[in-house]
Design a protein around this motif. Structure first.
Motif, PDB file in Angstrom:
ATOM      1  N   GLU A   1       0.843  -1.192   0.000  1.00  0.00           N
ATOM      2  CA  GLU A   1       0.000   0.000   0.000  1.00  0.00           C
ATOM      3  C   GLU A   1       0.881   1.246   0.000  1.00  0.00           C
ATOM      4  N   TYR A   2       1.993   1.166   0.733  1.00  0.00           N
ATOM      5  CA  TYR A   2       2.967   2.260   0.769  1.00  0.00           C
ATOM      6  C   TYR A   2       4.304   1.702   1.221  1.00  0.00           C
ATOM      7  N   VAL A   3       5.353   2.006   0.476  1.00  0.00           N
ATOM      8  CA  VAL A   3       6.712   1.692   0.896  1.00  0.00           C
ATOM      9  C   VAL A   3       7.650   2.644   0.152  1.00  0.00           C
ATOM     10  N   ASP A   4       8.651   3.172   0.842  1.00  0.00           N
ATOM     11  CA  ASP A   4       9.555   4.132   0.201  1.00  0.00           C
ATOM     12  C   ASP A   4      11.015   3.739   0.362  1.00  0.00           C
ATOM     13  N   TYR A   5      11.283   2.442   0.513  1.00  0.00           N
ATOM     14  CA  TYR A   5      12.655   1.964   0.573  1.00  0.00           C
ATOM     15  C   TYR A   5      13.049   1.346  -0.761  1.00  0.00           C
ATOM     16  N   THR A   6      14.325   1.410  -1.069  1.00  0.00           N
ATOM     17  CA  THR A   6      14.817   0.851  -2.316  1.00  0.00           C
ATOM     18  C   THR A   6      15.039  -0.660  -2.167  1.00  0.00           C
ATOM     19  N   THR A   7      15.358  -1.300  -3.295  1.00  0.00           N
ATOM     20  CA  THR A   7      15.477  -2.759  -3.329  1.00  0.00           C
ATOM     21  C   THR A   7      16.488  -3.333  -2.342  1.00  0.00           C
ATOM     22  N   PRO A   8      17.706  -2.765  -2.188  1.00  0.00           N
ATOM     23  CA  PRO A   8      18.676  -3.414  -1.297  1.00  0.00           C
ATOM     24  C   PRO A   8      18.154  -3.634   0.126  1.00  0.00           C
ATOM     25  N   TYR A   9      17.521  -2.617   0.718  1.00  0.00           N
ATOM     26  CA  TYR A   9      17.045  -2.815   2.092  1.00  0.00           C
ATOM     27  C   TYR A   9      15.791  -3.683   2.114  1.00  0.00           C
TER      28      TYR A   9
ATOM     29  N   LYS B   1      20.066   4.664   0.299  1.00  0.00           N
ATOM     30  CA  LYS B   1      19.363   5.824   0.864  1.00  0.00           C
ATOM     31  C   LYS B   1      19.588   7.091   0.044  1.00  0.00           C
ATOM     32  N   LEU B   2      18.515   7.820  -0.178  1.00  0.00           N
ATOM     33  CA  LEU B   2      18.588   9.092  -0.886  1.00  0.00           C
ATOM     34  C   LEU B   2      19.412  10.110  -0.106  1.00  0.00           C
ATOM     35  N   GLN B   3      19.409  10.007   1.228  1.00  0.00           N
ATOM     36  CA  GLN B   3      20.126  10.972   2.056  1.00  0.00           C
ATOM     37  C   GLN B   3      21.637  10.967   1.796  1.00  0.00           C
ATOM     38  N   THR B   4      22.127   9.959   1.082  1.00  0.00           N
ATOM     39  CA  THR B   4      23.522   9.961   0.646  1.00  0.00           C
ATOM     40  C   THR B   4      23.856  11.237  -0.115  1.00  0.00           C
TER      41      THR B   4
ATOM     42  N   GLY C   1      11.838   5.082  -9.952  1.00  0.00           N
ATOM     43  CA  GLY C   1      11.089   6.215  -9.428  1.00  0.00           C
ATOM     44  C   GLY C   1      10.960   6.287  -7.923  1.00  0.00           C
ATOM     45  N   VAL C   2      11.596   5.356  -7.201  1.00  0.00           N
ATOM     46  CA  VAL C   2      11.467   5.343  -5.735  1.00  0.00           C
ATOM     47  C   VAL C   2      11.937   6.657  -5.131  1.00  0.00           C
ATOM     48  N   TYR C   3      13.090   7.146  -5.567  1.00  0.00           N
ATOM     49  CA  TYR C   3      13.620   8.373  -4.989  1.00  0.00           C
ATOM     50  C   TYR C   3      12.822   9.600  -5.420  1.00  0.00           C
ATOM     51  N   LEU C   4      12.210   9.545  -6.595  1.00  0.00           N
ATOM     52  CA  LEU C   4      11.330  10.641  -6.997  1.00  0.00           C
ATOM     53  C   LEU C   4      10.125  10.713  -6.070  1.00  0.00           C
ATOM     54  N   PHE C   5       9.630   9.539  -5.661  1.00  0.00           N
ATOM     55  CA  PHE C   5       8.509   9.476  -4.717  1.00  0.00           C
ATOM     56  C   PHE C   5       8.931  10.046  -3.368  1.00  0.00           C
ATOM     57  N   GLN C   6      10.144   9.689  -2.920  1.00  0.00           N
ATOM     58  CA  GLN C   6      10.623  10.216  -1.637  1.00  0.00           C
ATOM     59  C   GLN C   6      10.810  11.728  -1.708  1.00  0.00           C
TER      60      GLN C   6
ATOM     61  N   ASP D   1       9.343  13.821  -3.509  1.00  0.00           N
ATOM     62  CA  ASP D   1       8.057  14.516  -3.581  1.00  0.00           C
ATOM     63  C   ASP D   1       7.544  14.855  -2.186  1.00  0.00           C
ATOM     64  N   GLY D   2       7.896  13.982  -1.220  1.00  0.00           N
ATOM     65  CA  GLY D   2       7.646  14.286   0.190  1.00  0.00           C
ATOM     66  C   GLY D   2       6.195  14.357   0.614  1.00  0.00           C
ATOM     67  N   GLN D   3       5.313  13.641  -0.060  1.00  0.00           N
ATOM     68  CA  GLN D   3       3.900  13.723   0.278  1.00  0.00           C
ATOM     69  C   GLN D   3       3.590  13.182   1.675  1.00  0.00           C
ATOM     70  N   MET D   4       4.418  12.245   2.148  1.00  0.00           N
ATOM     71  CA  MET D   4       4.196  11.698   3.492  1.00  0.00           C
ATOM     72  C   MET D   4       4.648  12.666   4.587  1.00  0.00           C
ATOM     73  N   ASP D   5       5.435  13.688   4.219  1.00  0.00           N
ATOM     74  CA  ASP D   5       6.047  14.557   5.213  1.00  0.00           C
ATOM     75  C   ASP D   5       5.517  15.981   5.201  1.00  0.00           C
TER      76      ASP D   5
END
Length: 398
Positions: A72-80, A186-189, A236-241, A243-247
């Protein structure tokens, strides 16, 4: 001279005395003991996000097959997510403990990286390297992030640290491979990306080395691609992050930055949009100052500039979370061993970061968060002043 001082051991290119080995082992055990005490702490993030995600992965078959699950919602990339998917089918221990074990393992990977970096920047002082190793393991924010919170920020941080080590030891290609692996997690890299651009401008890395970022990200996608996931969707995972809709419900999520001074729920959309341009403007000014003159980027300036440019992003960007300064926390520890007169840098840096951790994890405010924001502001200005002075002074002597 004692027997322990006479006996020397050579391990992985590092010379240890008996006392240094014993200290290394003692700090390792104490680090594990502290984390063991926190093994049963359950946070809201675990109950709301991690536990349901692992259950979804298990329902889809776990392992590689689990990566084809519909979330339904997940914002982590494949490795984790791959790590979580294998945790979902592990017959030993429970999900919470397994997640914490993974993060704690990377605490030690990061601590070894700090050992290697401190050993290098202090002229192969093994005792300082052991203390740096122990300081990372005992840092309150590092302990809280992995052992208490079951978060995974230390994973990308450990790869960034090894990236820095390889760049410092003049192996930039290897450094950028590790930076790419960190980016895959992680995008925060990318908080450190403006500094890496400065490293390119100073000739420490080459332009083509940046290709390792998308390459490592694509390599990290392979397990999900094998499970049948869409290549485009994974990209598109990082594009979703971003976008920041959850925050969007707060300008700052318990992070001690500029928004704590005038309210984190004021003009949410207007300030958030404007902040992007303010941040870009601040970075452009910094990069202009640090790129236009010839100067020596020594080890002390290396870490000061890395902290300053990362903190600039954290200070002005909206929707920052409590955990996002972990790179700055770790760099401040390393820096202390190069300039031991400035103990205030790691102490105040970690104190400012931990204020947000405490507010989230304990649901109580020990001090007003504006106090921590003032500390963060002071450190930002202190780093900026140091960097500008060092650049100008070095440029004048050339």
């Amino acid at each position: 001279m004692s027997v322990s001082e006479k006996r020397k051991f050579h391990i992985a290119g590092v010379t240890f005395s008996t006392g240094e080995i014993l200290l290394f082992l003692l700090l390792s055990i104490l680090g594990a003991a502290v984390r063991y005490v926190m093994r049963n702490v359950v946070t809201d993030d675990y109950k709301i996000f991690f536990e349901p995600w692992v259950a979804t992965l298990k329902q889809a078959g776990g392992g590689i097959r689990g990566l084809g699950a519909e979330f339904e919602y997940v914002d982590y990339t494949t490795p984790y997510l791959t790590i979580l998917s294998f945790i979902s089918i592990c017959p030993f221990l429970n999900t919470l403990l397994l997640m914490k074990i993974v993060s704690v393992f990377f605490d030690y990977v990061a601590a070894l990286a700090v050992f290697a970096i401190v050993h290098h920047v202090t002229g192969q002082n093994t005792l300082y390297a052991v203390f740096g190793y122990g300081a990372l393991l005992m840092a309150p924010t590092v302990i809280a992030n992995s052992a208490m919170w079951a978060q995974c920020d230390i994973i990308f941080t450990s790869f960034v640290l090894w990236s820095v080590y390889f760049i410092l030891t003049e192996r930039p290609a290897a450094g950028m491979v590790f930076y790419g692996i960190a980016f895959a997690f992680k995008l925060q890299t990318l908080f450190l990306a403006p500094f890496y651009v400065i490293l390119w401008m100073k000739g420490r890395i080459k332009a083509w080395h940046f290709l390792f970022l998308p390459l490592m990200y694509i390599v990290g996608m392979i397990p999900a691609l094998l499970a049948g996931e869409s290549f485009v969707q994974l990209l598109g995972v990082y594009l979703f992050q971003a976008d920041g809709q959850m925050d969007i419900y707060a300008l700052s999520h318990k992070f001690p930055n500029i928004y704590q001074f005038f309210g984190t729920d004021t003009f949410l959309v207007e300030y958030a949009d404007a902040a992007i341009y303010v941040t870009l403007a601040a970075l452009m000014v910094e990069m202009y100052v640090f790129a236009r003159k010839k100067y020596e980027l020594d080890d002390q300036l290396f870490f000061r500039m890395a902290m300053f440019m990362t903190m600039t992003l954290l200070f002005f960007l909206p929707h920052m979370h409590e955990r996002y300064a972990i790179l700055v926390d770790v760099f401040s520890i390393i820096y202390f061993f190069m300039d031991r007169k400035r103990l205030y840098i790691p102490v105040l840096t970690i104190l400012a970061s931990f204020g947000g951790y405490a507010l989230y994890l304990s649901k109580t405010e020990v001090l007003p968060i504006t106090v921590y924001a003032l500390l963060f502001t002071f450190l930002l200005l202190d780093h900026g002043r140091y960097c500008v002075r060092a650049v100008m002074k070095s440029a004048e002597t050339d």
